[in-house]
Design a protein around this motif. Structure first.
Motif, PDB file in Angstrom:
ATOM      1  N   LYS A  67      10.339  -2.200 -81.922  1.00  0.00           N
ATOM      2  CA  LYS A  67      11.751  -2.255 -81.582  1.00  0.00           C
ATOM      3  C   LYS A  67      12.159  -3.662 -81.128  1.00  0.00           C
ATOM      4  N   LEU A  68      13.426  -3.912 -81.286  1.00  0.00           N
ATOM      5  CA  LEU A  68      14.094  -5.068 -80.708  1.00  0.00           C
ATOM      6  C   LEU A  68      14.879  -4.559 -79.511  1.00  0.00           C
ATOM      7  N   LEU A  69      14.669  -5.158 -78.354  1.00  0.00           N
ATOM      8  CA  LEU A  69      15.454  -4.831 -77.163  1.00  0.00           C
ATOM      9  C   LEU A  69      16.353  -6.011 -76.844  1.00  0.00           C
ATOM     10  N   ILE A  70      17.643  -5.764 -76.817  1.00  0.00           N
ATOM     11  CA  ILE A  70      18.605  -6.774 -76.390  1.00  0.00           C
ATOM     12  C   ILE A  70      18.980  -6.406 -74.963  1.00  0.00           C
ATOM     13  N   ILE A  71      18.633  -7.280 -74.034  1.00  0.00           N
ATOM     14  CA  ILE A  71      18.777  -7.024 -72.601  1.00  0.00           C
ATOM     15  C   ILE A  71      19.734  -8.046 -72.017  1.00  0.00           C
ATOM     16  N   THR A  72      20.681  -7.578 -71.222  1.00  0.00           N
ATOM     17  CA  THR A  72      21.553  -8.530 -70.535  1.00  0.00           C
ATOM     18  C   THR A  72      21.075  -8.687 -69.092  1.00  0.00           C
ATOM     19  N   HIS A  73      21.218  -9.888 -68.593  1.00  0.00           N
ATOM     20  CA  HIS A  73      20.818 -10.145 -67.211  1.00  0.00           C
ATOM     21  C   HIS A  73      21.567  -9.185 -66.287  1.00  0.00           C
ATOM     22  N   PRO A  74      20.908  -8.732 -65.213  1.00  0.00           N
ATOM     23  CA  PRO A  74      21.613  -7.898 -64.244  1.00  0.00           C
ATOM     24  C   PRO A  74      22.440  -8.748 -63.273  1.00  0.00           C
ATOM     25  N   ASP A  75      22.833  -8.159 -62.180  1.00  0.00           N
ATOM     26  CA  ASP A  75      23.779  -8.698 -61.210  1.00  0.00           C
ATOM     27  C   ASP A  75      23.463 -10.121 -60.756  1.00  0.00           C
ATOM     28  N   VAL A  76      24.509 -10.931 -60.653  1.00  0.00           N
ATOM     29  CA  VAL A  76      24.352 -12.341 -60.292  1.00  0.00           C
ATOM     30  C   VAL A  76      25.082 -12.681 -59.001  1.00  0.00           C
ATOM     31  N   ALA A  77      24.671 -13.791 -58.401  1.00  0.00           N
ATOM     32  CA  ALA A  77      25.340 -14.359 -57.230  1.00  0.00           C
ATOM     33  C   ALA A  77      26.450 -15.266 -57.750  1.00  0.00           C
ATOM     34  N   ILE A  78      27.681 -14.811 -57.666  1.00  0.00           N
ATOM     35  CA  ILE A  78      28.825 -15.557 -58.177  1.00  0.00           C
ATOM     36  C   ILE A  78      29.224 -16.631 -57.173  1.00  0.00           C
ATOM     37  N   ASP A  79      29.289 -17.863 -57.652  1.00  0.00           N
ATOM     38  CA  ASP A  79      29.682 -18.985 -56.805  1.00  0.00           C
ATOM     39  C   ASP A  79      30.583 -19.896 -57.626  1.00  0.00           C
ATOM     40  N   PRO A  80      31.891 -19.907 -57.335  1.00  0.00           N
ATOM     41  CA  PRO A  80      32.819 -20.732 -58.114  1.00  0.00           C
ATOM     42  C   PRO A  80      32.510 -22.225 -58.095  1.00  0.00           C
ATOM     43  N   ASP A  81      31.701 -22.665 -57.120  1.00  0.00           N
ATOM     44  CA  ASP A  81      31.369 -24.086 -57.006  1.00  0.00           C
ATOM     45  C   ASP A  81      30.139 -24.488 -57.813  1.00  0.00           C
ATOM     46  N   ILE A  82      29.492 -23.519 -58.438  1.00  0.00           N
ATOM     47  CA  ILE A  82      28.308 -23.777 -59.259  1.00  0.00           C
ATOM     48  C   ILE A  82      28.660 -23.456 -60.702  1.00  0.00           C
ATOM     49  N   PRO A  83      28.258 -24.288 -61.659  1.00  0.00           N
ATOM     50  CA  PRO A  83      28.530 -23.961 -63.061  1.00  0.00           C
ATOM     51  C   PRO A  83      27.985 -22.566 -63.404  1.00  0.00           C
ATOM     52  N   ILE A  84      28.725 -21.810 -64.185  1.00  0.00           N
ATOM     53  CA  ILE A  84      28.368 -20.436 -64.538  1.00  0.00           C
ATOM     54  C   ILE A  84      26.965 -20.365 -65.125  1.00  0.00           C
ATOM     55  N   THR A  85      26.592 -21.358 -65.915  1.00  0.00           N
ATOM     56  CA  THR A  85      25.262 -21.362 -66.549  1.00  0.00           C
ATOM     57  C   THR A  85      24.127 -21.506 -65.535  1.00  0.00           C
ATOM     58  N   ASP A  86      24.451 -21.916 -64.308  1.00  0.00           N
ATOM     59  CA  ASP A  86      23.442 -22.112 -63.265  1.00  0.00           C
ATOM     60  C   ASP A  86      23.419 -20.986 -62.230  1.00  0.00           C
ATOM     61  N   TRP A  87      24.221 -19.950 -62.411  1.00  0.00           N
ATOM     62  CA  TRP A  87      24.204 -18.831 -61.472  1.00  0.00           C
ATOM     63  C   TRP A  87      22.859 -18.127 -61.528  1.00  0.00           C
ATOM     64  N   SER A  88      22.401 -17.670 -60.375  1.00  0.00           N
ATOM     65  CA  SER A  88      21.132 -16.955 -60.250  1.00  0.00           C
ATOM     66  C   SER A  88      21.383 -15.461 -60.095  1.00  0.00           C
ATOM     67  N   LEU A  89      20.325 -14.694 -60.271  1.00  0.00           N
ATOM     68  CA  LEU A  89      20.395 -13.271 -59.962  1.00  0.00           C
ATOM     69  C   LEU A  89      20.559 -13.101 -58.459  1.00  0.00           C
ATOM     70  N   ASN A  90      21.304 -12.064 -58.056  1.00  0.00           N
ATOM     71  CA  ASN A  90      21.354 -11.742 -56.638  1.00  0.00           C
ATOM     72  C   ASN A  90      20.230 -10.756 -56.332  1.00  0.00           C
ATOM     73  N   GLU A  91      20.135 -10.299 -55.098  1.00  0.00           N
ATOM     74  CA  GLU A  91      19.050  -9.400 -54.706  1.00  0.00           C
ATOM     75  C   GLU A  91      19.043  -8.117 -55.542  1.00  0.00           C
ATOM     76  N   THR A  92      20.208  -7.552 -55.783  1.00  0.00           N
ATOM     77  CA  THR A  92      20.296  -6.335 -56.596  1.00  0.00           C
ATOM     78  C   THR A  92      19.829  -6.613 -58.018  1.00  0.00           C
ATOM     79  N   GLY A  93      20.225  -7.743 -58.573  1.00  0.00           N
ATOM     80  CA  GLY A  93      19.810  -8.104 -59.927  1.00  0.00           C
ATOM     81  C   GLY A  93      18.306  -8.266 -60.040  1.00  0.00           C
TER      82      GLY A  93
END
Length: 189
Positions: A3-29
């Motif tokens: 099979k091919l599994l296409i997985i999207t990253h889970p929950d992230v720590a949103i920070d408007p001051d950091i470029p979106i491409t550099d956002w990290s997963l939060n604890e829940t993610g």
């Protein structure tokens, strides 16, 4: 049947001051990624690829650690390029995403078009699939391009109604035919 599994990253720590491409997963993610690594759907994965974006890399690293697998990266697995607008508040982002899917050949305020993003993700994933020799292939990517790929493999017109309901979902396809075997399913947690 591999099979091919296409997985999207889970929950992230949103920070408007950091470029979106550099956002990290939060604890829940991070917790959800660890739980997914031990689920049945992930049991036969022998190869993992991710985009270059931080949240996808972190997800891939968590998944790979559970099986001692290397993580391969490809820029073509990145989310649709939204750098022209940068961070948008949730309400504005949802309106922009609606326009992105509804007008697939038109750029929303400088964004990569849905059609161009679909061609890129399709070309990238089919190229990666050609390198898989055994077992299941997991690709950790992003919601919009995962949806665009599902539409392409399903032979359906680009439409947001096929989008994941929230971050941290996956779908599966037959690795030999690339025909989707499922729609979006949530990661655990």
């Amino acid at each position: 049947m591999p099979k091919l599994l296409i997985i999207t990253h889970p929950d992230v720590a949103i920070d408007p001051d950091i470029p979106i491409t550099d956002w990290s997963l939060n604890e829940t993610g991070r917790r959800r990624a660890h739980m997914f690594a031990s689920c049945d759907a992930f049991a036969d994965v022998t190869q993992i690829w991710t985009s270059h974006e931080q949240k996808a890399r972190e997800t891939g690293d968590i998944l790979a650690a559970s099986r001692n697998l290397p993580v391969l990266r490809h820029a073509g697995l990145g989310e649709n390029d939204r750098s022209a607008t940068g961070f948008l508040a949730k309400k504005d982002f949802e309106a922009a995403a609606d326009a992105f899917f509804a007008q697939s050949g038109i750029s929303f305020r400088g964004w990569e078009t849905a059609i161009d993003a679909q061609k890129r993700i399709h070309r990238t994933v089919t190229g990666i699939v050609g390198t898989q020799y055994h077992g299941d292939l997991a690709i950790v990517t992003h919601g919009a391009v995962g949806t665009l790929l599902w539409c392409a493999f399903s032979g359906l017109t680009i439409d947001r109604r096929h989008d994941q309901p929230s971050q941290g979902h996956f779908w599966q396809a037959d690795l030999s035919t690339l025909q989707p075997m499922s729609g979006w399913s949530p990661m655990a947690g």
